[in-house]
Design an enzyme around this catalytic site. Structure first.
Site, PDB file in Angstrom:
ATOM      1  N   HIS A 251      54.003 -12.154  -0.410  1.00 30.90           N
ATOM      2  CA  HIS A 251      53.419 -13.457  -0.736  1.00 30.90           C
ATOM      3  C   HIS A 251      53.637 -14.332   0.502  1.00 30.90           C
ATOM      4  O   HIS A 251      54.526 -15.189   0.527  1.00 30.90           O
ATOM      5  CB  HIS A 251      54.122 -14.050  -1.958  1.00 30.90           C
ATOM      6  CG  HIS A 251      53.448 -15.246  -2.555  1.00 30.90           C
ATOM      7  ND1 HIS A 251      52.381 -15.882  -1.954  1.00 30.90           N
ATOM      8  CD2 HIS A 251      53.707 -15.948  -3.691  1.00 30.90           C
ATOM      9  CE1 HIS A 251      52.010 -16.912  -2.706  1.00 30.90           C
ATOM     10  NE2 HIS A 251      52.800 -16.965  -3.761  1.00 30.90           N
TER      11      HIS A 251
ATOM     12  N   LYS B  49      34.313  -5.691 -17.559  1.00 32.11           N
ATOM     13  CA  LYS B  49      33.281  -4.715 -17.934  1.00 32.11           C
ATOM     14  C   LYS B  49      33.376  -3.445 -17.089  1.00 32.11           C
ATOM     15  O   LYS B  49      32.523  -2.571 -17.192  1.00 32.11           O
ATOM     16  CB  LYS B  49      31.894  -5.341 -17.777  1.00 32.11           C
ATOM     17  CG  LYS B  49      31.694  -6.619 -18.592  1.00 32.11           C
ATOM     18  CD  LYS B  49      30.358  -7.264 -18.265  1.00 32.11           C
ATOM     19  CE  LYS B  49      30.196  -8.608 -18.975  1.00 32.11           C
ATOM     20  NZ  LYS B  49      28.932  -9.286 -18.577  1.00 32.11           N
TER      21      LYS B  49
ATOM     22  N   ARG C  79      50.845 -22.861  -9.682  1.00 28.98           N
ATOM     23  CA  ARG C  79      51.180 -23.578  -8.451  1.00 28.98           C
ATOM     24  C   ARG C  79      50.404 -23.046  -7.250  1.00 28.98           C
ATOM     25  O   ARG C  79      49.825 -23.832  -6.503  1.00 28.98           O
ATOM     26  CB  ARG C  79      52.694 -23.470  -8.159  1.00 28.98           C
ATOM     27  CG  ARG C  79      53.565 -24.254  -9.100  1.00 28.98           C
ATOM     28  CD  ARG C  79      54.969 -23.705  -9.107  1.00 28.98           C
ATOM     29  NE  ARG C  79      54.977 -22.244  -9.208  1.00 28.98           N
ATOM     30  CZ  ARG C  79      54.671 -21.571 -10.328  1.00 28.98           C
ATOM     31  NH1 ARG C  79      54.376 -22.244 -11.416  1.00 28.98           N
ATOM     32  NH2 ARG C  79      54.654 -20.258 -10.367  1.00 28.98           N
ATOM     33  N   THR C  80      50.380 -21.733  -7.057  1.00 31.06           N
ATOM     34  CA  THR C  80      49.722 -21.188  -5.863  1.00 31.06           C
ATOM     35  C   THR C  80      48.230 -21.485  -5.888  1.00 31.06           C
ATOM     36  O   THR C  80      47.645 -21.907  -4.881  1.00 31.06           O
ATOM     37  CB  THR C  80      49.965 -19.669  -5.764  1.00 31.06           C
ATOM     38  OG1 THR C  80      51.369 -19.427  -5.712  1.00 31.06           O
ATOM     39  CG2 THR C  80      49.306 -19.096  -4.530  1.00 31.06           C
TER      40      THR C  80
END
Length: 308
Positions: free
Chosen positions: A137, A87, A59-60
């Protein structure tokens, strides 16, 4: 005021109320645009944005990408699963290589708290935190408060309870910061094993009983149990959690008032919410999804016009 007080969107704790009001006013205008037949504006036509997601997201990531394209930005999508990070390349080397391609804004989700703050101190591009570990967030909290404002006219004076896994949730912390700055009363509810020690310092009400929390609140913002972030088992079982803290139609019908149900997603149906609640007239979950695009358009636009 037409400018944010910050140069980056790192967390709600760095914003003031004027910043939040400005973001909401800008999002109001963008929401009108994205509900028109022609949903695109040229606001970021000469801006390049890189989406760096070091954790899985649906969603984000989609919401940011759609917001960027609605603003006519050039968009680069980066996934760590298929990158040189595998890597052994460092975060700073990865980002500097991307910046060499003349990127203006970086939207980043990262499993380590503080990763976006670290980047903001070491590179020249604008940074938007799309979630850093269990820290913050910010755009989710902004869209949640924006959705409450849309539903009730204002956030100030409303009682919002956040239910579930507060300990592992970046959404909960950002929401607490945002709601308090906007004048709301905030409560939390859930098992004691999922409550962080810092809650007392944030001035929130703590409910151990789901029924008491729902009787108190105007809005219940329900979180999922984040089993992927738990190093040890903090619950006997999801079934037992659901029996004590899950919200179903019977629970809502037992209240003497109608409350609003929110959820940042993804929903574990049958655990924290049953389908007859998530899809009911009480729910504004899909409104949150729609508002997420407008809020993220507003944040990206305001950062792009802010001069360092």
């Amino acid at each position: 005021m037409n400018n944010l007080s910050v140069d980056h969107m790192l967390g709600i704790k760095y914003l003031n109320k004027n910043d939040i009001d400005l973001i909401f006013q800008t999002a109001d205008n963008f929401k009108k645009i994205i509900n028109q037949p022609i949903k695109k504006v040229p606001s970021l036509r000469d801006v390049t944005i890189a989406n760096l997601f070091f954790e899985n997201s649906t969603r984000t990531k989609l919401s940011f990408e759609l917001a960027e394209k609605r603003l006519s930005a050039d968009v680069i999508n980066f996934s760590s699963a298929s990158s040189s990070v595998k890597k052994g390349e460092t975060l700073l080397d990865t980002v500097n290589n991307i910046l060499a391609m003349k990127v203006d804004i970086i939207v980043m989700r990262h499993p380590n708290p503080g990763a976006s703050v670290f980047l903001s101190r070491n590179i020249s591009a604008k940074i938007v935190n799309a979630g850093d570990g269990t820290h913050e967030h910010p755009t989710q909290a902004l869209l949640d408060s924006f959705s409450i404002r849309e539903k009730y006219g204002e956030v100030a004076g409303k009682k919002i309870v956040i239910i579930g896994d507060i300990l592992h949730s970046r959404v909960a912390l950002s929401n607490i910061y945002c709601l308090k700055k906007l004048g709301a009363e905030v409560g939390v509810c859930g098992p004691s094993t999922l409550m962080p020690k810092y809650l007392d310092s944030l001035g929130v009400n703590h409910f151990s009983s789901l029924n008491a929390a729902l009787k108190w609140c105007d809005v219940a913002n329900v979180l999922r149990i984040q089993l992927e972030r738990q190093d040890v088992q903090l619950l006997p079982s999801l079934r037992e959690y659901s029996n004590v803290y899950g919200i179903n139609k019977k629970v809502l019908d037992s209240l003497d008032k109608q409350i609003t149900i929110m959820h940042p997603g993804p929903i574990n149906r049958g655990v924290e919410l049953t389908s007859d609640v998530a899809d009911s007239e009480h729910s504004i979950i899909l409104n949150q999804v729609e508002n997420g695009v407008a809020i993220r358009m507003a944040v990206l636009y305001l950062l792009s016009i802010k001069k360092n």
